[in-house]
Design a protein around this motif. Structure first.
Motif, PDB file in Angstrom:
ATOM      1  N   SER A  50      33.946  49.132  45.438  1.00  0.00           N
ATOM      2  CA  SER A  50      33.071  48.851  44.469  1.00  0.00           C
ATOM      3  C   SER A  50      33.677  47.859  43.322  1.00  0.00           C
ATOM      4  O   SER A  50      34.768  48.132  42.767  1.00  0.00           O
ATOM      5  N   ASP A  51      32.808  46.617  43.127  1.00  0.00           N
ATOM      6  CA  ASP A  51      32.862  46.074  41.783  1.00  0.00           C
ATOM      7  C   ASP A  51      31.521  45.637  41.462  1.00  0.00           C
ATOM      8  O   ASP A  51      30.997  44.720  42.262  1.00  0.00           O
ATOM      9  N   PRO A  52      31.073  45.855  40.233  1.00  0.00           N
ATOM     10  CA  PRO A  52      29.601  45.578  39.933  1.00  0.00           C
ATOM     11  C   PRO A  52      29.441  44.068  39.824  1.00  0.00           C
ATOM     12  O   PRO A  52      28.093  43.603  39.825  1.00  0.00           O
ATOM     13  N   THR A  53      30.560  43.338  39.638  1.00  0.00           N
ATOM     14  CA  THR A  53      30.212  41.663  39.703  1.00  0.00           C
ATOM     15  C   THR A  53      30.155  41.263  41.150  1.00  0.00           C
ATOM     16  O   THR A  53      30.191  39.877  41.098  1.00  0.00           O
ATOM     17  N   LEU A  54      30.306  41.892  42.147  1.00  0.00           N
ATOM     18  CA  LEU A  54      30.566  41.201  43.480  1.00  0.00           C
ATOM     19  C   LEU A  54      29.225  41.850  44.360  1.00  0.00           C
ATOM     20  O   LEU A  54      29.011  43.003  44.217  1.00  0.00           O
ATOM     21  N   THR A  55      28.866  40.909  45.245  1.00  0.00           N
ATOM     22  CA  THR A  55      27.946  41.242  46.016  1.00  0.00           C
ATOM     23  C   THR A  55      28.493  42.436  47.171  1.00  0.00           C
ATOM     24  O   THR A  55      29.173  41.987  47.949  1.00  0.00           O
ATOM     25  N   ALA A  56      27.686  43.412  47.304  1.00  0.00           N
ATOM     26  CA  ALA A  56      28.120  44.347  48.167  1.00  0.00           C
ATOM     27  C   ALA A  56      27.643  43.846  49.660  1.00  0.00           C
ATOM     28  O   ALA A  56      26.625  42.978  49.839  1.00  0.00           O
ATOM     29  N   ILE A  57      28.313  44.207  50.795  1.00  0.00           N
ATOM     30  CA  ILE A  57      27.967  43.638  52.120  1.00  0.00           C
ATOM     31  C   ILE A  57      28.125  44.780  53.001  1.00  0.00           C
ATOM     32  O   ILE A  57      28.504  45.847  52.898  1.00  0.00           O
ATOM     33  N   PRO A  58      27.385  44.862  54.173  1.00  0.00           N
ATOM     34  CA  PRO A  58      27.251  46.020  55.023  1.00  0.00           C
ATOM     35  C   PRO A  58      28.657  46.165  55.834  1.00  0.00           C
ATOM     36  O   PRO A  58      29.476  45.108  55.815  1.00  0.00           O
ATOM     37  N   VAL A  59      28.987  47.327  55.970  1.00  0.00           N
ATOM     38  CA  VAL A  59      30.236  47.790  56.540  1.00  0.00           C
ATOM     39  C   VAL A  59      30.170  47.670  58.023  1.00  0.00           C
ATOM     40  O   VAL A  59      29.096  48.127  58.594  1.00  0.00           O
ATOM     41  N   ASP A  60      31.178  47.175  58.866  1.00  0.00           N
ATOM     42  CA  ASP A  60      30.720  47.062  60.025  1.00  0.00           C
ATOM     43  C   ASP A  60      30.910  48.332  60.874  1.00  0.00           C
ATOM     44  O   ASP A  60      32.050  48.888  60.465  1.00  0.00           O
ATOM     45  N   ALA A  61      30.409  48.614  61.768  1.00  0.00           N
ATOM     46  CA  ALA A  61      30.757  49.690  62.722  1.00  0.00           C
ATOM     47  C   ALA A  61      31.935  49.618  63.594  1.00  0.00           C
ATOM     48  O   ALA A  61      32.046  48.477  63.843  1.00  0.00           O
ATOM     49  N   GLY A  62      32.601  50.521  63.757  1.00  0.00           N
ATOM     50  CA  GLY A  62      33.600  50.339  64.709  1.00  0.00           C
ATOM     51  C   GLY A  62      35.077  49.797  64.142  1.00  0.00           C
ATOM     52  O   GLY A  62      35.757  49.749  64.830  1.00  0.00           O
ATOM     53  N   GLN A  63      35.098  49.707  62.713  1.00  0.00           N
ATOM     54  CA  GLN A  63      36.098  49.165  62.198  1.00  0.00           C
ATOM     55  C   GLN A  63      36.748  50.141  61.215  1.00  0.00           C
ATOM     56  O   GLN A  63      37.318  49.685  60.187  1.00  0.00           O
ATOM     57  N   GLY A  64      36.645  51.362  61.258  1.00  0.00           N
ATOM     58  CA  GLY A  64      37.385  52.309  60.565  1.00  0.00           C
ATOM     59  C   GLY A  64      36.686  52.450  59.092  1.00  0.00           C
ATOM     60  O   GLY A  64      37.360  52.982  58.208  1.00  0.00           O
ATOM     61  N   GLY A  65      35.336  51.910  59.359  1.00  0.00           N
ATOM     62  CA  GLY A  65      34.538  52.015  58.144  1.00  0.00           C
ATOM     63  C   GLY A  65      35.014  50.863  56.958  1.00  0.00           C
ATOM     64  O   GLY A  65      34.551  51.026  55.678  1.00  0.00           O
ATOM     65  N   LEU A  66      35.681  49.857  57.417  1.00  0.00           N
ATOM     66  CA  LEU A  66      36.127  48.803  56.561  1.00  0.00           C
ATOM     67  C   LEU A  66      35.278  47.453  57.104  1.00  0.00           C
ATOM     68  O   LEU A  66      34.994  47.546  58.171  1.00  0.00           O
ATOM     69  N   PRO A  67      34.905  46.733  55.990  1.00  0.00           N
ATOM     70  CA  PRO A  67      34.414  45.405  56.460  1.00  0.00           C
ATOM     71  C   PRO A  67      35.387  44.595  57.250  1.00  0.00           C
ATOM     72  O   PRO A  67      36.641  44.579  56.939  1.00  0.00           O
ATOM     73  N   ALA A  68      34.827  43.702  58.342  1.00  0.00           N
ATOM     74  CA  ALA A  68      35.461  43.014  58.928  1.00  0.00           C
ATOM     75  C   ALA A  68      36.211  41.903  58.381  1.00  0.00           C
ATOM     76  O   ALA A  68      37.463  41.451  58.406  1.00  0.00           O
ATOM     77  N   THR A  69      35.684  41.459  57.263  1.00  0.00           N
ATOM     78  CA  THR A  69      36.329  40.332  56.503  1.00  0.00           C
ATOM     79  C   THR A  69      36.544  40.898  54.780  1.00  0.00           C
ATOM     80  O   THR A  69      35.417  41.091  54.450  1.00  0.00           O
ATOM     81  N   ARG A  70      37.587  40.748  54.502  1.00  0.00           N
ATOM     82  CA  ARG A  70      37.760  41.411  53.048  1.00  0.00           C
ATOM     83  C   ARG A  70      39.018  40.944  52.467  1.00  0.00           C
ATOM     84  O   ARG A  70      40.086  40.632  52.964  1.00  0.00           O
ATOM     85  N   ALA A  71      39.056  41.220  51.020  1.00  0.00           N
ATOM     86  CA  ALA A  71      40.211  40.710  50.459  1.00  0.00           C
ATOM     87  C   ALA A  71      40.761  42.071  49.551  1.00  0.00           C
ATOM     88  O   ALA A  71      40.113  42.730  48.753  1.00  0.00           O
ATOM     89  N   VAL A  72      41.908  42.355  50.034  1.00  0.00           N
ATOM     90  CA  VAL A  72      42.681  43.472  49.599  1.00  0.00           C
ATOM     91  C   VAL A  72      43.272  42.943  48.385  1.00  0.00           C
ATOM     92  O   VAL A  72      44.198  42.154  48.568  1.00  0.00           O
ATOM     93  N   VAL A  73      43.081  43.839  47.235  1.00  0.00           N
ATOM     94  CA  VAL A  73      43.586  43.509  45.779  1.00  0.00           C
ATOM     95  C   VAL A  73      44.513  44.555  45.409  1.00  0.00           C
ATOM     96  O   VAL A  73      43.985  45.726  45.286  1.00  0.00           O
TER      97      VAL A  73
END
Length: 383
Positions: free
Chosen positions: A4-27
């Motif tokens: 969560s970061d309130p300044t960024l748009t939330a996107i759906p989490v892909d099923a079958g990927q361990g609960g993580l989005p398919a495309t992500r920036a890990v900070v």
């Protein structure tokens, strides 16, 4: 780890990927704090640091980065616009905030209400600030910007005394700093030296006008790293906080996606819009879920690489808005679901924002800031 970061748009989490989005920036927020420490180590103990978090924390996430810098003891935060400052105050950030860009006059009441400081590069900006501060019954902090060679914004140096005389008769305008902006500290030493010398002449002029204790600030990341004479009383690093600009700094962000399809193409088959790539051999092609709509530069078409299964896998065909094709032939372990790294490390390989910038004819700043809002930011290393 948080999504969560309130300044960024939330996107759906892909099923079958361990609960993580398919495309992500890990900070890695701990790396932000370590980079702050490494930059501080170059400074005198009394030199203050304003960490620049504009443009959504250079694409890393405005609120998350600001909170981590605040926890690490940064002296101030720099933003471009009042809206960014308001988002930080709304998230509970109490560290002093400096609004760096003009255009805030219509929001002068908000500037005063949120206890922001602002950069003044034209004396016409003073009147709305003064009026708002008078109505609120408390002064507003301003930083006079003097042009020493950037040629974009700032008072001409001969007009400094005019500005100071104006402030002598303005109890609701508090001079909190005098600043300028380096034009090419990462490219050209001679001109930077001229800017430093010109800026240094302001201190005795301030003292002569009765403002001798006002802090001076000039240096960005390149100024901090390469020009100790540019440090003065305060510095404004931006890119260095995110891991670029010196060899001892740690890149903070990993941009990654996943392989969503694997296909086998015959020699001579063509790939993508415009058929710009023709397979020179039987090719095992992967489709990854990232495109220029997410910030992968279209200029990487037929020239960039992604890291999959520890191997550099070339981009083949044109980068699309949402999808990109890569050659997996030399990465036999790659399969549907494999992580594909756009920026970051995998195995013994590494792709940096600097490398992407060099391939696309731009700078690391643009590469990082272009990572789109539908790319989820996943945070670790916070406090």
């Amino acid at each position: 780890m948080s999504l969560s970061d309130p300044t960024l748009t939330a996107i759906p989490v892909d099923a079958g990927q361990g609960g993580l989005p398919a495309t992500r920036a890990v900070v890695d927020l701990a790396a932000v704090a370590r980079n702050l420490g490494r930059l501080r180590a170059r400074l005198a103990p009394t030199t203050r640091v304003v960490g620049v978090v504009k443009a959504g924390g250079y694409g890393h996430g405005l609120v998350a980065v600001a909170r981590r810098l605040e926890a690490a003891g940064v002296d101030g935060l720099g933003v471009a616009v009042v809206e960014e400052a308001a988002a930080l105050r709304g998230a509970g950030v109490t560290t002093p905030i400096l609004v760096l860009s003009p255009g805030y006059e219509a929001a002068a009441a908000v500037v005063v209400e949120l206890a922001l400081e602002v950069v003044v590069s034209d004396l016409a900006e003073l009147a709305p600030l003064e009026a708002a501060a008078r109505r609120a019954g408390r002064p507003v902090g301003i930083h006079l910007k003097v042009d020493t060679g950037m040629g974009r914004l700032g008072l001409d140096a001969p007009h400094l005394e005019t500005a100071l005389a104006r402030l002598h008769h303005a109890p609701y305008l508090r001079l909190a700093g005098v600043m300028s902006h380096l034009a090419c500290a990462d490219e050209e030493g001679a001109f930077t030296g001229e800017q430093i010398d010109a800026f240094a002449t302001l201190r005795p002029r301030l003292a002569a006008a009765g403002f001798g204790a006002i802090p001076l600030h000039l240096a960005n990341t390149a100024g901090v790293v390469h020009f100790p004479a540019a440090h003065f009383d305060m510095v404004r690093p931006g890119l260095g906080l995110y891991g670029y600009g010196a060899v001892d700094l740690e890149p903070v962000l990993t941009l990654e996606t996943r392989v969503v399809r694997v296909r086998h193409l015959a020699a001579g088959a063509t790939v993508g819009y415009g058929r710009t790539f023709r397979c020179g051999r039987p090719t095992r092609m992967g489709v990854v879920r990232i495109g220029y709509g997410d910030g992968l530069p279209r200029a990487l078409s037929n020239r960039g690489c992604l890291l999959v299964a520890g191997r550099r896998c070339p981009i083949i065909g044109r980068v699309n808005m949402d999808l990109t094709c890569i050659d997996l032939t030399d990465a036999p372990a790659a399969a549907v679901g494999s992580v594909a790294v756009v920026i970051g490390r995998q195995g013994g390989e590494r792709i940096t924002a600097d490398e992407v910038a060099a391939q696309t004819g731009t700078i690391a700043y643009e590469v990082l800031c272009s990572i789109g809002p539908r790319v989820a930011r996943v945070y670790g290393g916070g406090e």
